[in-house]
Design an enzyme around this catalytic site. Structure first.
Site, short mmCIF file in Angstrom:
data_model
loop_
_atom_site.label_atom_id
_atom_site.label_comp_id
_atom_site.label_asym_id
_atom_site.label_seq_id
_atom_site.Cartn_x
_atom_site.Cartn_y
_atom_site.Cartn_z
N SER A 90 0.83 -1.21 0.00
CA SER A 90 0.00 0.00 0.00
C SER A 90 0.86 1.26 0.00
O SER A 90 0.63 2.18 -0.79
CB SER A 90 -0.97 0.00 1.18
N HIS A 123 -1.99 -8.95 1.82
CA HIS A 123 -1.74 -7.68 2.52
C HIS A 123 -2.93 -7.41 3.44
O HIS A 123 -3.27 -8.26 4.27
CB HIS A 123 -1.49 -6.59 1.47
N HIS A 181 5.41 -12.55 7.78
CA HIS A 181 5.60 -11.17 7.35
C HIS A 181 6.83 -11.09 6.45
O HIS A 181 7.78 -11.86 6.63
CB HIS A 181 5.78 -10.22 8.54
N ARG A 208 2.06 -4.54 16.82
CA ARG A 208 0.66 -4.14 16.58
C ARG A 208 -0.28 -5.26 17.04
O ARG A 208 -1.38 -5.02 17.49
CB ARG A 208 0.45 -3.82 15.09
N ASP A 257 -2.87 -8.44 11.49
CA ASP A 257 -4.18 -8.89 11.03
C ASP A 257 -4.73 -10.06 11.84
O ASP A 257 -5.93 -10.34 11.77
CB ASP A 257 -4.11 -9.27 9.54
#
Ligand code: CMX
Length: 435
Positions: free
Chosen positions: A240, A270, A317, A326, A372
């Site tokens: 992105s 993604h 990742h 995160r 995610d």
């Protein structure tokens, strides 16, 4: 000039000579080399992008403007009675590099509040979509449609010096970010709530207004703030961020660039992974007939997925080699607020069983969970169970970091991006000469 813009201008003036000096005095210094596997393998790890907005360390995770996420959450001002900081404070930090004080944040809250109103035609564009559309396609189209609002395009056509490009880019960035919650919640209401809508409240900050338009009570305002802040940036090379930077390098402007970055985010490798995690978990729950799986049963589901040739969503990742901070932040929030949530327990079980399996499987370079793996579960807990929508939430946050990058790209006069390609025959020839 508002405080944020004034500060940004000062920072740009300070920074420009550093780039000019590097180019003038060190333009020929070699920083990296490129291997055949990097050329074929998606350019992994080649050091060839420049950004000061954030830096991703493989072991430590992301730093925004030099600050780790726990530092960011600790230092940014918070609205009264809130656990999570103002999103507006993060905008100030990413744009200028400075931790804002309360008054700086208040200015950004005010700026965004003034820019919230969506042009009428955007609703018409969204209404033209069939209700079976994916929300990310609608989100991208709404942003794209707003290109006609571009201050940059208008000023460029009138003739604007290169080093002033950042100014209308900044205006367009704030104009767009202010409108994203309205676009997103309109999509949500159209697709999942039969068009029932709650109007935007100009007296609320970004997170609280989003929660209000979603029809959610506290602490969903904090969930929204946390979500937008942790998803804001992940240095320049992810799809992105890189797409936004690349498209903007042709001077396409904010609306065209952010719409493009949203399209990149919409891929399952993604940002779409956040919905994939919930889809995968639903399959597990269906197969279990609602019963919580034992550790052994969960392991079997993971192996079955791998044996069927699919990836385990939310794990692995391209850069990170440890558990994503995160993920950790959302896990801490979940341990506090959704400890007994059934799906959170599933996710916790996955945290236990998946990494050893991925290690044994032997393919993924990073067996640990990424952002995610947790984000959808938090949304689900607060009643946002339409998981197709999760990547839109990711997109709102990501737009903040990418607009920061694009404004600075223009401020520092970065040129059109144009790497060189080879043919397979050329590569074979080069390799044979080197051997
Ligand atoms: N499950 C199974 N296999 C995995 C895996 C996972 N979670 N993660 C990586 N692998 C596999 C790759 O598919 C690849 O297999 P092949 O050699 O057969 O192609 C191999 O391990 C090596 O991949 P890698 O170098 O470790 O990872 P990449 O840099 O190529 O890809 C990523 C990174 C995120 C796309 C990958 O880990 C993945 O597909 N994860 C699941 C999807 C996901 O969670 N994406 C979200 C990432 C965060 C974000 O951007 O939002």
């Amino acid at each position: 000039m508002g405080t944020l813009k004034q500060k940004l201008f000062e920072k740009i003036e300070e920074h420009r000579p550093r780039i000019q000096k590097l180019m003038k005095e060190s333009g020929d210094v070699v920083i990296d080399q490129v291997t055949v596997s990097q050329i074929i393998g998606g350019m992994r790890g080649i050091k060839c992008l420049l950004t000061d907005i954030s830096y991703l360390d493989p072991n430590e995770g992301i730093r925004y403007r030099g600050h780790t996420l726990p530092e960011v959450f600790k230092q940014l001002p918070k609205p009264p009675n809130s656990e999570m900081p103002y999103v507006e404070g993060l905008i100030y930090l990413l744009y200028t590099g400075d931790i804002p004080n309360e008054s700086n944040v208040a200015c950004v809250v005010d700026e965004l509040s003034k820019r919230r109103i969506l042009p009428r035609y955007v609703y018409e564009v969204l209404d033209a979509f069939p209700t079976v559309s994916h929300p990310m396609a609608m989100f991208s189209a709404a942003i794209l449609a707003m290109q006609r609002e571009s201050t940059f395009a208008r000023k460029y056509n009138a003739g604007l010096p290169k080093y002033d490009y950042w100014d209308p880019m900044f205006e367009d960035s704030l104009n767009l970010i202010a409108k994203l919650p309205e676009v997103a919640t309109y999509i949500y209401s159209k697709l999942y709530q039969g068009g029932k809508r709650i109007q935007s409240n100009p007296n609320l900050d970004f997170g609280a207004n989003f929660a209000s338009m979603m029809g959610k009570e506290k602490p969903y305002d904090d969930v929204a703030r946390m979500h937008f802040i942790i998803h804001a940036d992940h240095e320049s090379g992810n799809i992105s961020a890189h797409t936004g930077h690349l498209v903007a390098s042709s001077l396409s402007g904010i609306y065209l660039s952010i719409s493009a970055m949203i399209n990149g985010l919409a891929g399952p490798l993604h940002g779409l992974a956040s919905q994939e995690v919930l889809r995968w978990l639903q399959e597990v729950m269906d197969k279990m007939g609602g019963k919580t799986p034992t550790e052994d049963e969960m392991k079997q589901f993971v192996w079955d997925t791998l044996h069927s040739g699919q990836v385990i969503p939310g794990f692995g990742h391209a850069v990170l080699r440890k558990t994503d901070p995160r993920y950790k932040l959302q896990r801490e929030f979940s341990l506090k607020h959704l400890k007994n949530d059934k799906i959170f327990k599933y996710v916790d079980l996955l945290y236990k069983v998946v990494p050893p399996i991925l290690k044994e499987h032997g393919k993924a370079k990073n067996p640990w969970p990424n952002v995610d793996a947790q984000s959808g579960v938090v949304q689900w807990h607060y009643g946002v169970t339409e998981y197709d929508f999760y990547t839109v939430l990711f997109g709102i946050g990501r737009a903040i970091g990418i607009t920061a990058n694009i404004i600075w790209d223009r401020a520092l006069g970065f040129p059109l991006e144009r790497p060189k390609s080879l043919t397979t025959a050329m590569l074979e020839d080069l390799v044979s000469k080197k051997k």
